[in-house]
Design an enzyme around this catalytic site. Structure first.
Site, short mmCIF file in Angstrom:
data_model
loop_
_atom_site.label_atom_id
_atom_site.label_comp_id
_atom_site.label_asym_id
_atom_site.label_seq_id
_atom_site.Cartn_x
_atom_site.Cartn_y
_atom_site.Cartn_z
N THR A 189 1.01 -1.32 -0.13
CA THR A 189 -0.30 -0.38 -0.09
C THR A 189 0.75 1.13 -0.10
O THR A 189 2.20 1.24 0.82
CB THR A 189 -0.88 -0.14 1.02
OG1 THR A 189 -0.07 -0.09 2.34
CG2 THR A 189 -1.37 -1.40 1.24
N LYS B 279 -14.83 14.74 14.81
CA LYS B 279 -15.77 14.01 16.29
C LYS B 279 -15.91 15.21 17.33
O LYS B 279 -15.31 15.28 17.87
CB LYS B 279 -14.78 12.80 16.48
CG LYS B 279 -14.40 11.55 16.06
CD LYS B 279 -14.20 10.12 16.47
CE LYS B 279 -13.38 9.07 15.16
NZ LYS B 279 -13.19 8.62 16.16
N GLU C 188 -5.55 -4.19 0.96
CA GLU C 188 -6.00 -5.25 1.52
C GLU C 188 -7.38 -6.11 1.38
O GLU C 188 -7.58 -6.89 1.81
CB GLU C 188 -5.99 -4.43 3.14
CG GLU C 188 -5.22 -3.43 3.75
CD GLU C 188 -4.97 -2.33 2.59
OE1 GLU C 188 -5.32 -1.23 2.28
OE2 GLU C 188 -4.20 -1.45 3.64
#
Lengths: 540, 540
Positions: free
Chosen positions: B185, B434, B329
């Site tokens: 990756t 958040k 993945e």
């Protein structure tokens, strides 16, 4: 070097979770005398969990076998999902076997519980007392259970059991090589032999059914398995439909042409699988009475050879039949007969009446005398052997090395494989005639003979011959009043068949002996010939 | 109870045998400056055997790694088949990585041999001296190899090696869980991380690509992987094409719109996969210069989100784009966005611009704060986790428990899952804001801001807040001469976005900092904010 990939097993539980979760709004439709009844896949999932709890409460544990004696319906689907996913083994009992055979296979599999459709209670009652390992019978639907009493089994109502059970079941982690389901072959000789499908084999077979070279199933489909769920998992269509997110249309016991046409018109399946006899009936019915089959995009057909006339008849209706070949031992779909890309019309029909190409994952080969692998040239004839992750490599609790060869299954079918991978079956191995190192197809000679206007039936068997080891004996049934002679028929055959294949031995009989399922019983003909009980005429 | 099924492993060798045997007459077409060159699958099979012998002769043994530094062409396909099937591990080197990263991953994987396209010799030459484990370089095609000399490696010609090698190779029996191929990756932080696909995972991923809910590949298809074979196995399309018996059309290095259109017109692929940028270029080119894309029945598109305008643009040409989502993945195809059956037009587009439904075999779930699994209600936002037989469960020689959770892969993507299984991604996990227990999508705010006529670019990042833990900071690039204020933009946002999500902190900058691949570099913005280097305006 090991991979870094997750070790997630291929299981029926995974099909259950996926189909009833991601595709929970899909439905299974079951035909009844009063029309369709419907249940979503999500409901099927919840009921499968209830069934698993209920079976556990009846004492089903570990890998015990649970039999089903049922038509194609939503409850049978629930059993298909719950029994393997709880770690037990689904044993689909073939309701058309004789009482002796049923008692034998239920005992051989050691079935502990049998689920039975209300409509089949009278039939089960005739054999239940002889099913010695069975402790519990669960009746699906409303039935008079009086005939089952006295067999010494505990009787239960399916719906009562489900209502009392929890809708949550903690599905165990299973090994994908564990048995998921069992099926017995209705062997023509000896006792039926059992095949135990694994979770892995059923999963891969289902995935294969959804690929483009098989049936290309997707969430746009509505799949109708007319082939019974007690025949090799209904060709795997129920599991494949769950895996593809395709709704299911179940005919239950309504397998005659009229209700099937009504079901197709009402529920508009896109894919429907059945044996040629069913489709031939349906074609006749539609030609006589009309009927809208336009929802069908693909009609997988197998179990016996698809006649060209049937295929062309459906073509005229705009419905595409695709021949598939396999057997209980191959899960069952092994080959599918799509024509090569770009080939159309009559040329395509030639490929479509072959057995087709093997599905990815499987390998086929043709084996001749002395177990020698012979070329894929489209003409060399030999026994078909097959290998792959959804092919059986043994029978349950049975020594039968003769059916296996270096890890390949001997299919008992004889044929050719062409360089493009198309398989053509010409005979059953036990019926092929081995003459001086060459093989003669009994089926081809029979078909040629039966094309003669005076011939009602013809059966050809191999009989011992001093010079050629075996030669064909033709047993012919003439129509009443016909005066055709053996020499006439030999001349007729000679127009199409090489000279060396022409039978010298001829006998005229009143009827070809048949087995219980209506196939020619060639064993009887061979025995009568050996006993000198047939009047045989010899030609040069 | 164990099943009676054959224990046949799922391997690349099986794909090689099947594709080059049953479908030996299929072809792989490679585009060159002089037009197409062709090779049958049977020839590819023979050359793969020669390559395996040649690599064995160079000392490749056991599970050693063989790197490829190649475009999409027939020779790369031969490497794809030969290397895993001989038991070695294919390592596709991403030619677009930096020299440092390439040296790192070749060393980390311990590549022994590298195959390189002639056209890529100059690029490889810049890094080869730093590839310490590499002993041999095999050059495909005619190249001046002078730049490679002096790196201390043995140089070979691919064609010379193949010509000298035997066309028969005794492919070993492999364990399906053995590594077949590796991909790294291009992580934005730290060193690239390696994923080792197994034979099993590649096989199942290929089979899945051929199912109706993915791309429904069959022997009627011609598959064109435009996505590079050094990107997650070109989305698995080469293996899937072999398994489906579909011919392959390879663009080699000709990835610009003009040659791609010519290739499509000449070779008439039915399925072609590429990232949105490629298709957007192609669409623009066809609109300006014309071009016949009518052979394409399906255009899988992924790698980044498919813009609705692109999808509708292709619809107007009668070519159906289908969005697929995944990552290195996940092998990589995990979800595919076909609309539900019966849904058409604008309603269908809503589903088609989602990430789609997960493929059978995989499971997805949404996980919120505290690793709590949250409902599939289409509105609850959390990190997407995924599990299944072609999902990675670890990185090669790396401890990275943070990316895995109870056997599931944390994808790093944030989104929702609706009751029908449709996944919608709203942000990368590291960029989501958040705020007081609720999640705010930075991507949604950016898209809304960039819809304002005066806004050229806008990046939104979460910054620390005493009361809400985090709040959004909007960094905006205005067009020259614009006088729009933060209050104006907040008002504009407020028309579409809930009040509690509106940023209080605003900064106007000259340009959004970008990474080497052109994505917004939000790390830089967060750091500049923390350092007090941004002039921030606070609104109430």
């Amino acid at each position: 070097m090991w991979s870094t990939m997750q070790d997630v097993p291929l299981t029926i539980t995974s099909i259950l979770r996926f189909g009833t979760g991601t595709f929970g709004t899909r439905e299974v439709v079951t035909w009844t005398a009063d029309g369709p009844r419907r249940r979503t896949f999500a409901e099927v999932g919840e009921r499968a969990a209830r069934l698993a709890n209920a079976l556990r409460a009846l004492g089903v544990d570990g890998d015990q076998r649970v039999g089903t004696f049922m038509w194609n319906n939503a409850e049978h689907l629930e059993a298909y999902l719950a029994i393997p996913s709880m770690g037990a083994v689904l044993h689909t009992l073939n309701i058309r076997l004789s009482a002796d055979q049923l008692a034998y296979i239920a005992g051989h599999a050691e079935d502990r519980v049998v689920l039975v459709d209300a409509s089949l209670v009278p039939l089960l009652a005739t054999v239940l007392p002889d099913m010695e390992t069975v402790r519990h019978v669960v009746v699906v639907g409303d039935a008079d259970t009086a005939p089952l009493e006295g067999a010494g089994k505990d009787l239960h109502s399916y719906e009562d059991l489900l209502a009392a059970a929890s809708p949550d079941f903690d599905w165990p982690e299973l090994d994908e090589r564990q048995a998921a389901a069992m099926c017995y072959t209705s062997g023509t000789t000896g006792n039926p032999k059992g095949v135990a499908y694994s979770h892995r084999s059923s999963y891969l077979h289902s995935m294969s059914a959804a690929t483009g070279n098989a049936f290309g199933l997707s969430a746009s489909d509505r799949v109708m398995p007319v082939v019974p769920m007690f025949h090799a998992n209904a060709w795997g269509l129920p599991y494949a439909a769950l895996l593809a997110g395709a709704s299911l249309v179940m005919p239950d016991r309504f397998l005659q042409a009229a209700p099937l046409v009504e079901l197709i018109e009402t529920e508009r399946p896109t894919v429907a699988g059945a044996v040629p006899t069913i489709w031939a009936d349906l074609l006749r019915h539609v030609r006589e009475h009309g009927g809208d089959l336009s929802s069908l995009r693909l009609v997988p057909c197998g179990g016996s050879a698809v006649p060209e006339s049937l295929l062309r008849g459906f073509d005229e209706l705009g419905v595409r039949i695709v021949q598939a070949w396999g057997m209980t031992e191959t899960s069952p779909v092994a080959t599918v007969a799509h024509p090569p890309v770009g080939v159309t019309g009559d040329e395509a029909v030639r490929y479509r009446i072959s057995q087709g190409r093997v599905l990815a994952g499987l390998e086929v080969r043709i084996v001749g005398d002395g177990d020698r692998v012979i070329p894929n040239d489209g003409t060399s004839v030999g026994e078909v052997e097959i290998r792959g992750p959804w092919i059986t490599g043994a029978y349950v609790k049975a020594e039968d090395a003769g059916r296996f060869h270096d890890g390949w299954l001997r299919t008992g079918d004889v044929g050719t494989l062409d360089p493009d991978g198309y398989l053509v079956l010409t005979d059953r191995a036990k019926d092929v005639i081995k003459s001086g190192g060459e093989w003669i197809s009994s089926v081809e000679l029979e078909n040629r003979l039966m094309a003669h206007p005076d011939v009602v039936e013809a059966a050809v068997v191999g009989v011992p011959d001093d010079r050629w080891q075996e030669r064909p004996l033709a047993s012919v049934v003439l129509r009443e009043g016909a005066t055709t002679t053996a020499a006439d028929l030999r001349g007729f055959l000679g127009e199409h068949v090489p000279h060396w294949q022409l039978p010298e031995r001829w006998t005229f009989i009143g009827e070809v002996p048949k087995t219980s399922v209506g196939k020619f019983d060639k064993k009887v003909l061979r025995r009568r010939y050996a006993d000198g009980a047939l009047p045989v005429e010899h030609l040069d």
